[in-house]
Design a protein around this motif. Structure first.
Motif, PDB file in Angstrom:
ATOM      1  N   TYR A  10      22.282 -19.764   2.412  1.00 35.86           N
ATOM      2  CA  TYR A  10      22.470 -18.781   3.471  1.00 35.86           C
ATOM      3  C   TYR A  10      21.861 -19.309   4.775  1.00 35.86           C
ATOM      4  O   TYR A  10      21.038 -20.229   4.779  1.00 35.86           O
ATOM      5  N   ARG A  11      22.250 -18.726   5.897  1.00 34.29           N
ATOM      6  CA  ARG A  11      21.653 -19.081   7.181  1.00 34.29           C
ATOM      7  C   ARG A  11      20.150 -18.805   7.148  1.00 34.29           C
ATOM      8  O   ARG A  11      19.714 -17.724   6.784  1.00 34.29           O
ATOM      9  N   VAL A  36      25.190 -14.293   1.394  1.00 33.30           N
ATOM     10  CA  VAL A  36      25.401 -14.518  -0.035  1.00 33.30           C
ATOM     11  C   VAL A  36      26.578 -13.694  -0.536  1.00 33.30           C
ATOM     12  O   VAL A  36      27.442 -14.195  -1.266  1.00 33.30           O
ATOM     13  N   GLN A  37      26.628 -12.425  -0.149  1.00 32.75           N
ATOM     14  CA  GLN A  37      27.725 -11.567  -0.606  1.00 32.75           C
ATOM     15  C   GLN A  37      29.068 -12.096  -0.125  1.00 32.75           C
ATOM     16  O   GLN A  37      30.055 -12.080  -0.875  1.00 32.75           O
ATOM     17  N   PHE A  38      29.126 -12.564   1.111  1.00 30.28           N
ATOM     18  CA  PHE A  38      30.363 -13.126   1.649  1.00 30.28           C
ATOM     19  C   PHE A  38      30.799 -14.345   0.841  1.00 30.28           C
ATOM     20  O   PHE A  38      31.992 -14.508   0.532  1.00 30.28           O
ATOM     21  N   ALA A  39      29.846 -15.203   0.494  1.00 27.14           N
ATOM     22  CA  ALA A  39      30.172 -16.403  -0.286  1.00 27.14           C
ATOM     23  C   ALA A  39      30.714 -16.026  -1.659  1.00 27.14           C
ATOM     24  O   ALA A  39      31.704 -16.605  -2.134  1.00 27.14           O
ATOM     25  N   LEU A  65      16.594 -11.778  -2.594  1.00 27.49           N
ATOM     26  CA  LEU A  65      18.021 -11.607  -2.314  1.00 27.49           C
ATOM     27  C   LEU A  65      18.734 -10.887  -3.448  1.00 27.49           C
ATOM     28  O   LEU A  65      19.557  -9.996  -3.213  1.00 27.49           O
ATOM     29  N   ALA A  66      18.444 -11.288  -4.686  1.00 23.91           N
ATOM     30  CA  ALA A  66      19.104 -10.670  -5.836  1.00 23.91           C
ATOM     31  C   ALA A  66      18.824  -9.169  -5.882  1.00 23.91           C
ATOM     32  O   ALA A  66      19.735  -8.355  -6.097  1.00 23.91           O
ATOM     33  N   CYS A  67      17.560  -8.795  -5.664  1.00 25.37           N
ATOM     34  CA  CYS A  67      17.208  -7.370  -5.689  1.00 25.37           C
ATOM     35  C   CYS A  67      17.848  -6.616  -4.527  1.00 25.37           C
ATOM     36  O   CYS A  67      18.261  -5.459  -4.682  1.00 25.37           O
ATOM     37  N   HIS A  68      17.922  -7.267  -3.379  1.00 20.24           N
ATOM     38  CA  HIS A  68      18.621  -6.641  -2.249  1.00 20.24           C
ATOM     39  C   HIS A  68      20.104  -6.436  -2.563  1.00 20.24           C
ATOM     40  O   HIS A  68      20.687  -5.385  -2.275  1.00 20.24           O
ATOM     41  N   LEU A  69      20.723  -7.446  -3.129  1.00 16.17           N
ATOM     42  CA  LEU A  69      22.166  -7.395  -3.375  1.00 16.17           C
ATOM     43  C   LEU A  69      22.536  -6.292  -4.359  1.00 16.17           C
ATOM     44  O   LEU A  69      23.521  -5.581  -4.158  1.00 16.17           O
ATOM     45  N   ILE A  70      21.745  -6.115  -5.414  1.00 19.27           N
ATOM     46  CA  ILE A  70      22.092  -5.066  -6.379  1.00 19.27           C
ATOM     47  C   ILE A  70      21.782  -3.682  -5.821  1.00 19.27           C
ATOM     48  O   ILE A  70      22.335  -2.683  -6.301  1.00 19.27           O
ATOM     49  N   GLY A  71      20.924  -3.608  -4.805  1.00 20.10           N
ATOM     50  CA  GLY A  71      20.662  -2.333  -4.157  1.00 20.10           C
ATOM     51  C   GLY A  71      21.687  -2.000  -3.083  1.00 20.10           C
ATOM     52  O   GLY A  71      22.082  -0.851  -2.926  1.00 20.10           O
ATOM     53  N   GLN A  72      22.137  -3.031  -2.362  1.00 18.85           N
ATOM     54  CA  GLN A  72      23.093  -2.801  -1.278  1.00 18.85           C
ATOM     55  C   GLN A  72      24.546  -2.815  -1.747  1.00 18.85           C
ATOM     56  O   GLN A  72      25.422  -2.275  -1.061  1.00 18.85           O
ATOM     57  N   PHE A  73      24.789  -3.431  -2.888  1.00 21.82           N
ATOM     58  CA  PHE A  73      26.136  -3.475  -3.477  1.00 21.82           C
ATOM     59  C   PHE A  73      26.026  -3.020  -4.940  1.00 21.82           C
ATOM     60  O   PHE A  73      26.211  -3.810  -5.868  1.00 21.82           O
TER      61      PHE A  73
END
Length: 205
Positions: A10-11, A36-39, A65-73
């Motif tokens: 990621y950037r 990450v989600q875009f990728a 990141l993983a914990c953020h992703l499962i919370g935001q998506f």
């Protein structure tokens, strides 16, 4: 359907120049998460993977990141594995060996004599996965090193308790004599075996 392991820079990752690195402080929890989600979604659009069997794994900032992703998506990932994840910058800053990281990544200035005020704590929490824990549905496996001074294991315990309170499937693996890297032979062999079993169980493989 195929199986793929996707590694995302990621950037803000190293290797893309200083401008990329400087773009991340103050934008953690959004810029890196969306990259990450875009990728992941870009790969899935190739059409050769089962979108109902996507899992995510990460350690340290990758666990953040993983914990953020499962919370935001919350409906996207079917299994999550985190190794010594950063889950709450506000509680990590008092016990980590890199308190400067907690503040700088959240977009705050740091000095050793910094006195945090409620606004600073609020800003750090706003960048943390704990902000989104009420939305998490994905089963989570946490692997924690008892002697981790970089991301103290209380970070994972806090997240574990939050998920248990919300009746989200979660399991915690505690590795004595291990630090941030979880690199002893016993920890690596046990951890990777349980990671594989977690993915098989929750992705129906």
């Amino acid at each position: 359907m195929g199986f793929a392991l996707l590694l995302v820079n990621y950037r803000g990752s190293t290797g893309f120049g200083q401008d990329s690195i400087y773009s991340l402080p103050g934008n953690v929890g959004t810029q890196d998460v969306l990259d990450v989600q875009f990728a992941v979604e870009t790969v899935l659009k190739q059409g050769c993977f089962d979108e109902q069997k996507v899992s995510i794994s990460g350690g340290s900032h990758g666990g953040f990141l993983a914990c953020h992703l499962i919370g935001q998506f919350p409906d996207f990932y079917k299994a999550c594995i985190t190794r010594n994840p950063v889950t709450n910058l506000t509680t990590m800053i008092g016990s980590t060996d890199i308190p400067d990281w907690c503040m700088v990544e959240a977009g705050l200035d740091y000095s050793p004599d910094t006195q945090l005020d409620p606004a600073a704590y609020g800003q750090m929490f706003d960048k943390s996965p704990m902000k989104h824990i009420s939305q998490v549905k994905t089963p989570v496996l946490l692997t924690l090193g008892e002697d981790d001074k970089r991301v103290p294991p209380k970070q994972g315990i806090e997240y574990y308790r939050g998920l248990k309170a919300r009746q989200v499937p979660v399991r915690l693996l505690w590795y004595q004599g291990n630090n941030h890297s979880l690199s002893t032979i016993a920890a690596e062999s046990d951890g990777f075996m349980n990671i594989a079993l977690w993915i098989i169980q929750h992705c129906g493989l």
